[in-house]
Design a protein around this motif. Structure first.
Motif, PDB file in Angstrom:
ATOM      1  N   VAL A  82       0.762  -1.084  -0.102  1.00 31.42           N
ATOM      2  CA  VAL A  82       0.037   0.032  -0.006  1.00 31.42           C
ATOM      3  C   VAL A  82       0.782   1.214   0.105  1.00 31.42           C
ATOM      4  N   TRP A  83       0.496   2.208  -0.598  1.00 26.44           N
ATOM      5  CA  TRP A  83       1.001   3.528  -0.739  1.00 26.44           C
ATOM      6  C   TRP A  83      -0.055   4.562  -0.265  1.00 26.44           C
ATOM      7  N   LEU A  84       0.541   5.573   0.468  1.00 28.70           N
ATOM      8  CA  LEU A  84      -0.177   6.877   0.756  1.00 28.70           C
ATOM      9  C   LEU A  84       0.196   7.782   0.081  1.00 28.70           C
ATOM     10  N   VAL A  85      -0.466   8.245  -1.090  1.00 29.06           N
ATOM     11  CA  VAL A  85       0.042   9.322  -2.028  1.00 29.06           C
ATOM     12  C   VAL A  85      -0.542  10.595  -1.660  1.00 29.06           C
ATOM     13  N   ASP A  86       0.087  11.666  -1.691  1.00 29.19           N
ATOM     14  CA  ASP A  86      -0.414  13.102  -1.344  1.00 29.19           C
ATOM     15  C   ASP A  86      -0.889  13.811  -2.711  1.00 29.19           C
ATOM     16  N   ALA A 134     -16.447  -4.254  -2.030  1.00 29.36           N
ATOM     17  CA  ALA A 134     -17.228  -5.228  -1.723  1.00 29.36           C
ATOM     18  C   ALA A 134     -17.146  -6.446  -2.981  1.00 29.36           C
ATOM     19  N   LYS A 135     -16.992  -7.646  -2.896  1.00 33.01           N
ATOM     20  CA  LYS A 135     -17.052  -8.480  -3.672  1.00 33.01           C
ATOM     21  C   LYS A 135     -17.638  -9.889  -3.333  1.00 33.01           C
ATOM     22  N   SER A 136     -18.523 -10.382  -4.249  1.00 36.13           N
ATOM     23  CA  SER A 136     -19.418 -11.563  -3.582  1.00 36.13           C
ATOM     24  C   SER A 136     -19.998 -11.610  -2.337  1.00 36.13           C
ATOM     25  N   GLY A 137     -20.298 -10.371  -1.961  1.00 35.52           N
ATOM     26  CA  GLY A 137     -21.046 -10.165  -0.536  1.00 35.52           C
ATOM     27  C   GLY A 137     -19.950  -9.920   0.422  1.00 35.52           C
ATOM     28  N   ILE A 138     -18.793  -9.983   0.169  1.00 35.03           N
ATOM     29  CA  ILE A 138     -17.559  -9.896   1.232  1.00 35.03           C
ATOM     30  C   ILE A 138     -17.272  -8.297   1.258  1.00 35.03           C
ATOM     31  N   SER A 139     -17.175  -7.593   2.406  1.00 36.17           N
ATOM     32  CA  SER A 139     -16.521  -6.369   2.480  1.00 36.17           C
ATOM     33  C   SER A 139     -15.223  -6.361   2.439  1.00 36.17           C
ATOM     34  N   ILE A 140     -14.501  -5.518   1.812  1.00 33.77           N
ATOM     35  CA  ILE A 140     -13.202  -5.580   1.511  1.00 33.77           C
ATOM     36  C   ILE A 140     -12.769  -4.053   2.444  1.00 33.77           C
ATOM     37  N   ALA A 141     -11.561  -4.343   3.368  1.00 35.93           N
ATOM     38  CA  ALA A 141     -11.229  -2.964   4.011  1.00 35.93           C
ATOM     39  C   ALA A 141      -9.855  -3.365   4.638  1.00 35.93           C
ATOM     40  N   PHE A 142      -9.190  -2.268   4.765  1.00 37.59           N
ATOM     41  CA  PHE A 142      -8.119  -2.343   5.269  1.00 37.59           C
ATOM     42  C   PHE A 142      -8.198  -2.271   6.919  1.00 37.59           C
ATOM     43  N   SER A 143      -7.056  -2.755   7.747  1.00 39.38           N
ATOM     44  CA  SER A 143      -7.429  -2.803   9.167  1.00 39.38           C
ATOM     45  C   SER A 143      -6.258  -3.536   9.658  1.00 39.38           C
ATOM     46  N   ASN A 144      -6.174  -3.333  11.109  1.00 38.10           N
ATOM     47  CA  ASN A 144      -4.944  -3.974  11.835  1.00 38.10           C
ATOM     48  C   ASN A 144      -5.362  -4.695  12.859  1.00 38.10           C
ATOM     49  N   ARG A 163      -4.742  -6.797   6.004  1.00 40.92           N
ATOM     50  CA  ARG A 163      -4.289  -6.394   7.424  1.00 40.92           C
ATOM     51  C   ARG A 163      -2.828  -5.729   7.393  1.00 40.92           C
ATOM     52  N   THR A 164      -2.716  -4.776   8.048  1.00 41.85           N
ATOM     53  CA  THR A 164      -1.661  -4.042   8.229  1.00 41.85           C
ATOM     54  C   THR A 164      -0.898  -4.306   9.610  1.00 41.85           C
ATOM     55  N   ARG A 165       0.207  -3.698   9.947  1.00 46.16           N
ATOM     56  CA  ARG A 165       1.006  -3.530  11.029  1.00 46.16           C
ATOM     57  C   ARG A 165       0.178  -2.424  11.724  1.00 46.16           C
ATOM     58  N   ALA A 166      -0.046  -2.293  13.341  1.00 43.91           N
ATOM     59  CA  ALA A 166      -0.552  -1.253  13.963  1.00 43.91           C
ATOM     60  C   ALA A 166      -0.052   0.076  13.310  1.00 43.91           C
ATOM     61  N   ALA A 167       1.289   0.295  13.320  1.00 39.87           N
ATOM     62  CA  ALA A 167       1.602   1.611  12.987  1.00 39.87           C
ATOM     63  C   ALA A 167       1.193   1.979  11.648  1.00 39.87           C
ATOM     64  N   ASP A 168       1.171   1.056  10.735  1.00 37.61           N
ATOM     65  CA  ASP A 168       0.643   1.321   9.284  1.00 37.61           C
ATOM     66  C   ASP A 168      -0.691   1.365   9.103  1.00 37.61           C
ATOM     67  N   GLY A 169      -1.551   0.792  10.200  1.00 38.43           N
ATOM     68  CA  GLY A 169      -3.094   0.807  10.289  1.00 38.43           C
ATOM     69  C   GLY A 169      -3.484   2.404  10.883  1.00 38.43           C
ATOM     70  N   ALA A 170      -2.530   2.779  11.850  1.00 44.73           N
ATOM     71  CA  ALA A 170      -3.110   4.215  12.214  1.00 44.73           C
ATOM     72  C   ALA A 170      -2.588   5.384  11.275  1.00 44.73           C
TER      73      ALA A 170
END
Length: 186
Positions: A82-86, A134-144, A163-170
């Motif tokens: 994942v990239w966080l792009v400004d 969402a795909k096939s009724g499954i929600s898709i999300a980032f989380s840690n 899933r991400t590491r805690a710092a990346d999730g924050a």
């Protein structure tokens, strides 16, 4: 009779001498080699059979060319990154992730909702949840995971959590407000 210097003179003389000595040592130290500390990485408690922890490379991976422009979250399926792009198209943070068993199709999405904390479909307490597809009724999300663990391979379960590491999730939580663009690339 001999004159004895006043105590102030002695103290001043000693102070000036000490400052000169420290300055000389500082100059010498600056000319020598400079040690670098290895970045300590907290170890996440992995569940048995879990895939190895994602790694951070010394040279940050470049934002994929086909990921659009402007302020956005970019998720590469093949790189599991994942990239966080400004707004100036500069990657402010990049990190690897543990994808779920259900992946979003490549394309453009937006963060549709956020949830501070809940229990994941695998029974693990998660936080910093950003839903975007969402795909096939499954929600898709980032989380840690709250406990910092990596998800074990899902056996017969369909999971859409990335899933991400805690710092990346924050960092994702801070960056990814509702409506933030998310681009998924191969």
């Amino acid at each position: 009779m001999r004159a004895v210097p006043a105590p102030k003179v002695w103290v001043t003389g000693l102070t000036v001498g000490a400052i000169a000595a420290v300055a000389a040592l500082a100059v010498q130290a600056d000319k020598g080699p400079h040690p670098t500390a290895a970045a300590a990485r907290p170890s996440a408690s992995a569940s048995p059979g879990a895939s190895p922890a994602p790694t951070k490379s010394a040279v940050p991976a470049a934002v994929p060319d086909d990921s659009g422009s402007g302020r956005r979250i970019v998720y590469s399926l093949s790189q599991k990154r994942v990239w966080l792009v400004d707004a100036s198209d500069t990657a402010r943070r990049t990190f690897t992730v543990w994808p779920g068993t259900v992946s979003p199709d490549p394309g453009a999405y937006t963060v549709s909702s956020r949830n501070m904390a809940t229990t994941g479909s695998d029974g693990v307490q998660i936080e910093n949840i950003l839903y975007f597809a969402a795909k096939s009724g499954i929600s898709i999300a980032f989380s840690n995971a709250v406990d910092g663990s990596s998800p074990p391979p899902a056996e017969g379960k369909e999971t859409g959590g990335i899933r991400t590491r805690a710092a990346d999730g924050a960092a994702l939580w801070t960056f990814g407000e509702t409506g933030t663009a998310v681009t998924v690339v191969r």
